[in-house]
Each structure stands twice: as structure tokens, then as C-alpha cells.
Design a protein around this motif. Structure first.
Motif, PDB file in Angstrom:
ATOM      1  N   UNK A  26       0.837  -1.196   0.000  1.00 44.09           N
ATOM      2  CA  UNK A  26       0.000   0.000   0.000  1.00 44.09           C
ATOM      3  C   UNK A  26       0.875   1.250   0.000  1.00 44.09           C
ATOM      4  N   UNK A  27       0.386   2.316  -0.594  1.00 44.66           N
ATOM      5  CA  UNK A  27       1.162   3.549  -0.659  1.00 44.66           C
ATOM      6  C   UNK A  27       0.226   4.752  -0.689  1.00 44.66           C
ATOM      7  N   UNK A  28       0.786   5.905  -0.444  1.00 43.57           N
ATOM      8  CA  UNK A  28       0.042   7.159  -0.442  1.00 43.57           C
ATOM      9  C   UNK A  28       0.886   8.186  -1.192  1.00 43.57           C
ATOM     10  N   UNK A  29       0.316   8.791  -2.225  1.00 45.87           N
ATOM     11  CA  UNK A  29       1.031   9.803  -2.994  1.00 45.87           C
ATOM     12  C   UNK A  29       0.912  11.150  -2.285  1.00 45.87           C
ATOM     13  N   UNK A  30       2.053  11.836  -2.162  1.00 43.28           N
ATOM     14  CA  UNK A  30       2.085  13.137  -1.494  1.00 43.28           C
ATOM     15  C   UNK A  30       3.009  14.050  -2.289  1.00 43.28           C
ATOM     16  N   UNK A  31       2.414  14.940  -3.095  1.00 46.56           N
ATOM     17  CA  UNK A  31       3.221  15.761  -3.987  1.00 46.56           C
ATOM     18  C   UNK A  31       3.943  14.868  -4.972  1.00 46.56           C
ATOM     19  N   UNK A  32       5.267  15.024  -5.059  1.00 49.70           N
ATOM     20  CA  UNK A  32       6.042  14.147  -5.937  1.00 49.70           C
ATOM     21  C   UNK A  32       6.732  13.036  -5.154  1.00 49.70           C
ATOM     22  N   UNK A  33       6.293  12.835  -3.908  1.00 51.70           N
ATOM     23  CA  UNK A  33       6.775  11.705  -3.104  1.00 51.70           C
ATOM     24  C   UNK A  33       5.705  10.618  -3.078  1.00 51.70           C
ATOM     25  N   UNK A  34       6.132   9.418  -2.731  1.00 56.49           N
ATOM     26  CA  UNK A  34       5.188   8.340  -2.465  1.00 56.49           C
ATOM     27  C   UNK A  34       5.581   7.744  -1.111  1.00 56.49           C
ATOM     28  N   UNK A  35       4.607   7.602  -0.229  1.00 59.39           N
ATOM     29  CA  UNK A  35       4.845   7.079   1.112  1.00 59.39           C
ATOM     30  C   UNK A  35       4.515   5.594   1.144  1.00 59.39           C
ATOM     31  N   UNK A  36       5.344   4.828   1.823  1.00 60.48           N
ATOM     32  CA  UNK A  36       5.075   3.400   1.965  1.00 60.48           C
ATOM     33  C   UNK A  36       5.405   2.977   3.400  1.00 60.48           C
ATOM     34  N   UNK A  37       5.195   1.713   3.719  1.00 62.71           N
ATOM     35  CA  UNK A  37       5.192   1.289   5.121  1.00 62.71           C
ATOM     36  C   UNK A  37       5.987   0.000   5.316  1.00 62.71           C
ATOM     37  N   UNK A  38       6.713  -0.034   6.443  1.00 61.13           N
ATOM     38  CA  UNK A  38       7.495  -1.214   6.806  1.00 61.13           C
ATOM     39  C   UNK A  38       7.290  -1.497   8.291  1.00 61.13           C
ATOM     40  N   UNK A  39       7.327  -2.763   8.647  1.00 56.75           N
ATOM     41  CA  UNK A  39       7.331  -3.113  10.070  1.00 56.75           C
ATOM     42  C   UNK A  39       8.708  -2.768  10.646  1.00 56.75           C
ATOM     43  N   UNK A  40       8.672  -2.192  11.846  1.00 56.11           N
ATOM     44  CA  UNK A  40       9.910  -1.846  12.558  1.00 56.11           C
ATOM     45  C   UNK A  40       9.643  -2.143  14.029  1.00 56.11           C
ATOM     46  N   UNK A  41       9.622  -3.429  14.343  1.00 54.84           N
ATOM     47  CA  UNK A  41       9.183  -3.886  15.671  1.00 54.84           C
ATOM     48  C   UNK A  41      10.386  -4.243  16.531  1.00 54.84           C
TER      49      UNK A  41
ATOM     50  N   UNK B 139      -6.526   4.642   3.524  1.00 51.63           N
ATOM     51  CA  UNK B 139      -6.537   5.971   4.146  1.00 51.63           C
ATOM     52  C   UNK B 139      -6.613   5.864   5.662  1.00 51.63           C
ATOM     53  N   UNK B 140      -7.419   4.931   6.162  1.00 46.43           N
ATOM     54  CA  UNK B 140      -7.517   4.738   7.619  1.00 46.43           C
ATOM     55  C   UNK B 140      -6.199   4.210   8.190  1.00 46.43           C
ATOM     56  N   UNK B 141      -5.585   3.289   7.462  1.00 48.21           N
ATOM     57  CA  UNK B 141      -4.303   2.746   7.898  1.00 48.21           C
ATOM     58  C   UNK B 141      -3.232   3.842   7.937  1.00 48.21           C
ATOM     59  N   UNK B 142      -3.200   4.658   6.894  1.00 45.50           N
ATOM     60  CA  UNK B 142      -2.226   5.752   6.827  1.00 45.50           C
ATOM     61  C   UNK B 142      -2.377   6.685   8.027  1.00 45.50           C
ATOM     62  N   UNK B 143      -3.588   7.090   8.312  1.00 40.60           N
ATOM     63  CA  UNK B 143      -3.832   7.990   9.451  1.00 40.60           C
ATOM     64  C   UNK B 143      -3.492   7.319  10.781  1.00 40.60           C
ATOM     65  N   UNK B 144      -3.783   6.020  10.887  1.00 35.57           N
ATOM     66  CA  UNK B 144      -3.462   5.296  12.115  1.00 35.57           C
ATOM     67  C   UNK B 144      -1.954   5.311  12.373  1.00 35.57           C
ATOM     68  N   UNK B 145      -1.179   5.033  11.335  1.00 29.46           N
ATOM     69  CA  UNK B 145       0.273   4.994  11.489  1.00 29.46           C
ATOM     70  C   UNK B 145       0.809   6.354  11.915  1.00 29.46           C
ATOM     71  N   UNK B 146       0.348   7.420  11.268  1.00 27.89           N
ATOM     72  CA  UNK B 146       0.854   8.759  11.592  1.00 27.89           C
ATOM     73  C   UNK B 146       0.458   9.193  13.003  1.00 27.89           C
ATOM     74  N   UNK B 147      -0.680   8.707  13.488  1.00 31.41           N
ATOM     75  CA  UNK B 147      -1.154   9.147  14.804  1.00 31.41           C
ATOM     76  C   UNK B 147      -0.742   8.203  15.935  1.00 31.41           C
TER      77      UNK B 147
END
Length: 313
Positions: A124-139, A164-172
Motif C-alpha cells: 500500500x502507498x500514499x502519494x504526497x506531492x512528488x513523493x510516495x509514502x510506503x510502510x514497513x514493520x519496525x518492531x 486511508x484509515x491505515x495511513x492515518x493510524x500509522x501517523x497518529x
């Protein structure tokens, strides 16, 4: 960073590890983590389920090859030593307990260069301007080491979360946000301001230039809500966010133009991108930069172009 040279190294290095692994007595499977992305690495899925093996960063190996003129074969031998040590240690981990949303870190990559890799990895990813955000486990494993792996769309399906819910959860709510680091920019910014008119003296620069943000997710660490709140406390007002490279972001007050009439935030970011592209380790993820106003946008960032357009209207 010369991305073409890195790609050639990555292919050769990973093939050397696979060949060395096949020639060894270790039982399991070589696995590439986050293939084609800034966090690309190599690990082993041991035959015994749950046995831990660290992720060996490919970019770190590339830097060693370039800085110390080391062959891929020699670096692969060093990687095999790490793998052998992991097999001998026989540390067992509960992957299911570690692969949870609260242990997810957000990372940033270049939209045009890296979007295809995200799609191939089913991430999963989220486009932000000319960046793309992605996610990794870091446990955290409790001994200074971490379990790392990609977050895929299958994980979101198992958690029954929309992107979108996952993205907001991670940031918060991500616990990884507590590992973000903020430190003064005054010493490091001199390289970026080279050749750009600025009338600030040393004392003023130390007080007003801003900060550097980094963390497990590199430049993307600035996006955690806790980090933005801390920056809002440190900065006198709204500010610019310049993703200098995938490793860190620069924070500058948007009042710098008043302090230095010849100051141009676009020139600063362009100069920073130029230096990153010509450096050995750097990787430019954005050519735009962002603006954040705590009182107006809460947790929403605007590109500098969007913000300037609103100011001028």
C-alpha cells in the motif's frame, strides 16, 4: 547517488549471496525485502518457522563497496557470516505479534522512480506531492534489534483497514514515532545555503534556521503527528519542510524571507537536491518541498507551490 550504478551492484550482490547460500549447509530461502525501494534488503526465511534473521541493507553494502573498493563477493561473504550467526543463535520470534499496525513505520520514496516497485511488491502507498509514502514493520525485539518486513495489501485486508484509515493510524498511533529525532539545523544548513544570498550572522542563524528530522523512516519521520506537534512547539510559527534526502528532512521557518530578502526557499531546496544527487549516499525523493501551518492546516501539509499560490491569491 548514481541509481544506475546502484542497480547493477544490487543485482550482482544479491546473486552472490544467493550462490553462497546455496553452497552452504544452511536450510531455508533467501528473501529480498522491499525490492527496488530505498529500504531494500536481504534476509533468510529459515526452515524452522519463527527463527529470526536480520535484514541486511543493500544500500549500506553499496556504500561499503564504493567507499572501500570492496568486491560484491567479499560483501556477500560478510552477509553470510551474519546469516550463520543468526542460525546459530536460534532466536525465535512471534511474527504474528510483531506484524501489527502499531509497529509500522512510514517511509518516503520518489513517486516517479519507485511507484512501480511498490506495485510489484503489492505494498500500500500514499502519494504526497512528488513523493510516495510506503510502510514497513519496525518492531523492537527488546535487545536493540528490530524485526523488519514490508507491509503488504494482504496485511491491510487481514486488519480490515482501508488504505486511508491505515495511513492515518500509522501517523497518529505508531510506536515508531517515538524514535524520531529532532536536532538543530544551524551547522548542517551551511552546505545547502552555499552560493545563496543570506544576510544572517552566526548568532541569528543558530536561533532561526530550524531543525533536522530523522528516524527509522528517514525524512518521512516528520509526518508523524507527534513530530509535527513537537516542531510546532519549537518553531515560532508556520514552517517549510524540505525532504533533503530519504534519510532526513530540513525544517525552516517561513519567516526567513523577511530576515534575508534575497532568500528563496525554492533555490535552497533545489541546491539541496543537487548536492544529494551528486553525493555517494544521497537519494532525492522530492523536488517540491512542503509548508505546514499548525493553526490553519492542523495535520495537513501543502506543497510549497500550493501554499504560495494561496498566499498570492
Amino acid at each position: 547517488m548514481n541509481l544506475k550504478l546502484y542497480k547493477q551492484f544490487s543485482d550482482a550482490y544479491q546473486q552472490c549471496i544467493r550462490t553462497a547460500f546455496e553452497d552452504s549447509a544452511i536450510r531455508g530461502e533467501v528473501r529480498t525485502v522491499a525490492r527496488g525501494l530505498p529500504t531494500e534488503g536481504i534476509t533468510i526465511l529459515f526452515e524452522q518457522e519463527g527463527r529470526y534473521c536480520p535484514v541486511i541493507p543493500v544500500r549500506e553494502a553499496f556504500l561499503r563497496a564504493e567507499m572501500f573498493d570492496t568486491w560484491e563477493e567479499e560483501l556477500a561473504d560478510r552477509a553470510m557470516e551474519v546469516i550463520s550467526d543468526a542460525e546459530a543463535e536460534d532466536l525465535r520470534i512471534a511474527v504474528g505479534q510483531l506484524e501489527q499496525p502499531e509497529y509500522v513505520a512510514v517511509y518516503a520514496a520518489n513517486h516517479r522512480s519507485d511507484l512501480e516497485a511498490l506495485k510489484k511488491n503489492d505494498m500500500p502507498y500514499q502519494v504526497m506531492g512528488d513523493m510516495v509514502l510506503y510502510y514497513m514493520f519496525h518492531a523492537p525485539l527488546g535487545d536493540g534489534r528490530y524485526y523488519q518486513a514490508e507491509v503488504t495489501n494482504k496485511h491491510l485486508a487481514s486488519w480490515k483497514m482501508r488504505k486511508s484509515d491505515f495511513h492515518n493510524f500509522v501517523l497518529e498511533h505508531s510506536l515508531v514515532s517515538m524514535e524520531s529525532k529532532i536536532y538543530p539545523l544551524c551547522e548542517k544548513i551551511e552546505n545547502v545555503l552555499e552560493g545563496i544570498s543570506c544576510c544572517l550572522n552566526n548568532g541569528e542563524a543558530e536561533d532561526s534556521l530550524g531543525y533536522v528530522v530523522t528516524g527509522p523512516g528517514g525524512a518521512a519521520s516528520v509526518l508523524y503527528w507527534d513530530t509535527l506537534q513537537e516542531l510546532s512547539r519549537l518553531m515560532p510559527d508556520s514552517f517549510y519542510i524540505l525532504p533533503y534526502s530519504e534519510r532526513e528532512a530540513y525544517i525552516l521557518p517561513d519567516t526567513m524571507g523577511a530576515l534575508a530578502p534575497a532568500f528563496s526557499i525554492e533555490d535552497v531546496h533545489k541546491n539541496g537536491n543537487r548536492q544529494v544527487r551528486h553525493s555517494l549516499a544521497g537519494y532525492a525523493i522530492s523536488s517540491h518541498g512542503f509548508h505546514y501551518s499548525p493553526s490553519e492546516n492542523k495535520n495537513k501539509l501543502l506543497t510549497i507551490r500550493e501554499w504560495l499560490k494561496g498566499v498570492n491569491e
